[in-house]
Scaffold this active site. Structure first.
Site, PDB file in Angstrom:
ATOM      1  N   HIS A   1       0.842  -1.198   0.000  1.00  0.00           N
ATOM      2  CA  HIS A   1       0.000   0.000   0.000  1.00  0.00           C
ATOM      3  C   HIS A   1       0.875   1.244   0.000  1.00  0.00           C
ATOM      4  O   HIS A   1       1.965   1.267   0.586  1.00  0.00           O
ATOM      5  CB  HIS A   1      -0.939   0.006   1.215  1.00  0.00           C
ATOM      6  CG  HIS A   1      -0.240   0.151   2.531  1.00  0.00           C
ATOM      7  ND1 HIS A   1      -0.103   1.361   3.183  1.00  0.00           N
ATOM      8  CD2 HIS A   1       0.380  -0.762   3.328  1.00  0.00           C
ATOM      9  CE1 HIS A   1       0.555   1.179   4.316  1.00  0.00           C
ATOM     10  NE2 HIS A   1       0.862  -0.099   4.429  1.00  0.00           N
TER      11      HIS A   1
ATOM     12  N   HIS B   1       0.832   5.792  -1.542  1.00  0.00           N
ATOM     13  CA  HIS B   1       0.263   6.847  -2.382  1.00  0.00           C
ATOM     14  C   HIS B   1       0.977   6.858  -3.726  1.00  0.00           C
ATOM     15  O   HIS B   1       1.846   7.700  -3.990  1.00  0.00           O
ATOM     16  CB  HIS B   1       0.390   8.205  -1.693  1.00  0.00           C
ATOM     17  CG  HIS B   1      -0.381   8.312  -0.415  1.00  0.00           C
ATOM     18  ND1 HIS B   1      -1.692   7.896  -0.290  1.00  0.00           N
ATOM     19  CD2 HIS B   1      -0.023   8.802   0.810  1.00  0.00           C
ATOM     20  CE1 HIS B   1      -2.115   8.125   0.936  1.00  0.00           C
ATOM     21  NE2 HIS B   1      -1.119   8.657   1.629  1.00  0.00           N
TER      22      HIS B   1
END
Length: 344
Positions: A133, A135
């Site tokens: 995970h 951005h």
């Protein structure tokens, strides 16, 4: 006459010798075959004892353990709450969770880093099954010649809500790290005041984020207002994402993942509902905008495009959810099997 009888006797003796030789050879062959068969059966029996599951089940188990999930999380969409559930489950469900941290808060990788990233994820077998995970914009593995791609998931949020949440987050932070000083700390200007003053912080073009995150690394994805980028984001959502949920229905998003990907999310919904750690991040102070501010934002091209993607994702998510969470009797009892397999 005596010579002929003598010849017949030698012929008979020769035939008897041939028969005896043939029989001995056949017996030796049968004995050797029998020994090989016994050895094979013993080997199969030994292997069967050492294997806790039938071989086809072992293959299925191995394939399940080869899973890689990538959650290229969009900022301020409830991603911290969701990842909190993932971390709570990783030990129990026996998978690894890894955070992707790109320097300088960048959301795209250079081409060499894209290649290195894909090589890492594809070949790092000791860490699989793995949940990544971070951005980071969507990255198409098949573009680099790989037949197998990871399972992508994501969450989108109503674009204006996400934009306002980020505006106040930069000023007041959140309850996840309440003592961290944010970039706009001390600026008490409300979102409405910022819009009226037409300042850069609340420029509607700054809403251009969810589209490029799903569009990818192509430079055109990050061109504000690019129509191709919107359509590419929709195509990627449909073709490359296992599931894209919405922040406003986060509980149902987790429940849906629990149904379609239990290898990672078994027990996730119960943890989300009952574990306070899963609800980690809320902006400390946030003021709802005035109706006239909302109308002004909704007239902009960027809001209309971002909202278009959000509504598309919402309809796709509802279609999946309808057949799983609110399933009809026909859907709930659906099975598939194979028949008429040829050649026999």
């Amino acid at each position: 006459m005596l010579v002929r009888t003598f010849s017949y006797q030698w012929i008979l003796i020769f035939v008897l010798i041939v028969i005896i030789f043939y029989e001995n050879t056949r017996l030796n062959y049968l004995e050797d075959s029998s020994k090989k068969l016994r050895d094979t059966l013993l080997k199969v029996k030994t292997e069967t004892k050492s294997d806790p599951l039938p071989r086809h089940q072992l293959r299925m188990q191995s394939n399940n353990d080869n899973y890689v999930v990538i959650y290229n999380r969009v900022p301020k969409t409830g991603s911290t709450s969701f990842v909190g559930v993932v971390y709570d489950l990783c030990k129990k469900n026996k998978y690894h969770t890894l955070h992707i941290n790109i320097t300088n808060n960048m959301h795209t990788l250079t081409l060499p880093n894209q290649i290195q990233f894909i090589r890492n994820i594809s070949q790092w077998d000791s860490i699989k099954p793995a949940f990544y995970h971070g951005h980071m914009a969507f990255l198409d593995f098949k573009k680099f010649g790989l037949d197998i791609s990871p399972l992508y998931i994501n969450l989108l949020r109503k674009p204006l809500d996400r934009f306002i949440s980020y505006y106040y987050f930069l000023r007041y932070g959140d309850n996840f790290r309440p003592h961290l000083i944010r970039r706009k700390h001390g600026d008490t200007k409300t979102f409405d005041e910022c819009i009226n003053a037409e300042q850069a912080d609340c420029d509607p073009n700054n809403m251009w984020l969810q589209i490029p995150f799903l569009c990818g690394h192509d430079p055109a994805c990050w061109e504000v207002g690019n129509e191709w980028a919107l359509e590419e984001a929709k195509r990627n959502l449909q073709q490359h994402y296992l599931l894209v949920g919405v922040t406003e229905e986060l509980s149902d998003f987790i429940l849906t993942l629990q149904n379609i990907l239990p290898r990672f999310f078994k027990g996730a919904h119960n943890i989300f509902i009952h574990n306070n750690k899963s609800h980690l991040r809320q902006t400390t102070q946030k003021i709802d905008p005035l109706p006239e501010t909302i109308k002004k934002i909704q007239k902009t091209v960027v809001w209309k495009m971002e909202n278009n993607l959000y509504n598309y994702a919402l309809s796709q998510f509802h279609a999946v959810k309808k057949r799983l969470i609110n399933a009809s009797t026909q859907d709930a009892s659906q099975r598939f099997f194979y028949e008429k397999i040829r050649p026999k």
